[in-house]
Design a protein around this motif. Sequence first.
Motif, mmCIF file in Angstrom:
data_model
loop_
_atom_site.group_PDB
_atom_site.id
_atom_site.type_symbol
_atom_site.label_atom_id
_atom_site.label_comp_id
_atom_site.label_asym_id
_atom_site.label_seq_id
_atom_site.Cartn_x
_atom_site.Cartn_y
_atom_site.Cartn_z
ATOM 1 N N ASP A 180 0.786 -1.227 0.000
ATOM 2 C CA ASP A 180 0.000 0.000 0.000
ATOM 3 C C ASP A 180 0.819 1.278 0.000
ATOM 4 O O ASP A 180 0.258 2.368 -0.148
ATOM 5 N N HIS A 181 2.120 1.175 0.183
ATOM 6 C CA HIS A 181 2.921 2.400 0.263
ATOM 7 C C HIS A 181 4.354 2.113 -0.150
ATOM 8 O O HIS A 181 4.846 0.986 -0.009
ATOM 9 N N TRP A 182 4.999 3.124 -0.687
ATOM 10 C CA TRP A 182 6.395 2.978 -1.119
ATOM 11 C C TRP A 182 7.385 3.097 0.029
ATOM 12 O O TRP A 182 8.542 2.761 -0.119
ATOM 13 N N ASP A 188 4.221 -1.100 6.795
ATOM 14 C CA ASP A 188 4.186 -1.992 7.957
ATOM 15 C C ASP A 188 3.190 -1.492 8.998
ATOM 16 O O ASP A 188 2.446 -2.291 9.599
ATOM 17 N N ARG A 189 3.137 -0.170 9.207
ATOM 18 C CA ARG A 189 2.227 0.377 10.208
ATOM 19 C C ARG A 189 0.771 0.178 9.804
ATOM 20 O O ARG A 189 -0.084 -0.147 10.645
ATOM 21 N N SER A 190 0.473 0.354 8.511
ATOM 22 C CA SER A 190 -0.922 0.208 8.073
ATOM 23 C C SER A 190 -1.405 -1.226 8.226
ATOM 24 O O SER A 190 -2.604 -1.477 8.328
ATOM 25 N N GLU A 194 5.316 -5.929 11.498
ATOM 26 C CA GLU A 194 6.693 -5.600 11.156
ATOM 27 C C GLU A 194 7.230 -6.608 10.138
ATOM 28 O O GLU A 194 7.122 -7.816 10.335
ATOM 29 N N GLY A 195 7.748 -6.093 9.038
ATOM 30 C CA GLY A 195 8.248 -6.961 7.982
ATOM 31 C C GLY A 195 7.289 -7.160 6.829
ATOM 32 O O GLY A 195 7.623 -7.862 5.869
ATOM 33 N N ALA A 196 6.103 -6.538 6.887
ATOM 34 C CA ALA A 196 5.121 -6.705 5.808
ATOM 35 C C ALA A 196 5.677 -6.226 4.475
ATOM 36 O O ALA A 196 5.475 -6.862 3.428
ATOM 37 N N TYR A 197 6.389 -5.108 4.509
ATOM 38 C CA TYR A 197 6.942 -4.518 3.280
ATOM 39 C C TYR A 197 7.970 -5.451 2.644
ATOM 40 O O TYR A 197 7.897 -5.761 1.443
ATOM 41 N N VAL A 219 -4.414 -0.511 -1.624
ATOM 42 C CA VAL A 219 -5.640 0.103 -1.124
ATOM 43 C C VAL A 219 -5.355 1.566 -0.824
ATOM 44 O O VAL A 219 -4.470 1.883 -0.017
ATOM 45 N N LEU A 220 -6.115 2.453 -1.460
ATOM 46 C CA LEU A 220 -5.858 3.894 -1.389
ATOM 47 C C LEU A 220 -6.859 4.587 -0.462
ATOM 48 O O LEU A 220 -8.064 4.380 -0.568
#
Length: 397
Positions: A180-182, A188-190, A194-197, A219-220
């Motif tokens: 969801d983010h670059w 990770d926070r959304s 931790e480690g999702a990215y 998801v925007l």
Amino acid sequence: MPTLVDQFGILKSLAANPQILRARPALLWFLMQYMGKFKTTAVDGNYVIHSHLPPLNSPAYRRFINEHLLPETSGPSHAQVGLTNLCPQRCGYCYNRKRSGTAMSTETIERVIADLKRLGVFWLGFTGGEPLLNRDIVRITERASADCTVKLFTTGCTLTPELAADLRRAGMFYVSVSLDHWEEEKHDRSRNYEGAYRTALSALDIFRNAGMHVSVSAVLSREMIRNNETERLVDFLAGLGVHEAWLSEVKPSTPDGWNEEYVITDEDRLTLVRLQDRYNRDGRITVNYLGHFEGREHFGCTCGDKMVYVDAFGEVGPCVFVPLSHGNVMQEPLPTIYERMRRLARASDGCFINRNYGLIRARFQGTLPLPGPASAEIAEKAAFGPPARFFKLHNPA
């Protein structure tokens, strides 16, 4: 107009499916215009417009033509099935929050998939939870993939190169990894993980090496759309070398989202529609925004009719984003439930949940999806718009 590559892919489709020329001329012209908004990509011998439709040279695409485009069939074309509700990530916007129950067995999942295909489904999404946590996912894929496109929606958690290769051999071709983010910290926070990215980036590489069509499911928020941050995200995804950016806005599917301050307007939707068309003309990456496909200009929202969702506990609803249930497959046959739901559904020119979440909020008593009587009452009271352009052409009055 399509590029030479696009024209080649479209001509290959026409050559393989000459029966499409029996469709109404106005409908054919609509489809050519729609397909011309995308660059046809070739991945592992498959010609792809985007991952919400089967590859143009696939048996599933032939079923789309023969069972849905030429005749006026009443069955669903698309469905999603929850393979599990377990997931290590805890996304605030997850549409499966508040759901619970007894999980479907592998045998039940396979029976549901067989019923969906008999009803007309040629595109099947595996969702969750995290569907990779279902240990029988390879077996389920193998049973589902004959003459049906299978798409996996995943965080990438627990993926290995061996599992990706097994899934590809079983017939899976489309995969969409959540990102969801670059910025690593924000993603990770959304997802409260931790480690999702890093997990997502690793999964993209693994799936690509397995010969799959790889997209990112992003998801925007309304804030991202209005702050013009979508362009930065898509540019980042193009730099990763993925085939497609599969975009959706945050949906008001759970109590945390039942606030008009979070729900996009039609102008927000059109902003993303214009962004998609602009990027697809450029051709660096395919952008596939759900509100483009489901807008009044194209196919509209067909939840409960052409789209079906069966969650991991067997509850049958109109769409992954709509927390209504019209019955449970462990209590009565899926075709019976589907016919009951379909009688309440209408093809419309815009997203059902974006328009009608207030009705669900008013009947909410702590658990989702809402049970059958409440779901039927909401469907009867719901606001629907006129049919989108495709259905006006396909079913003229």
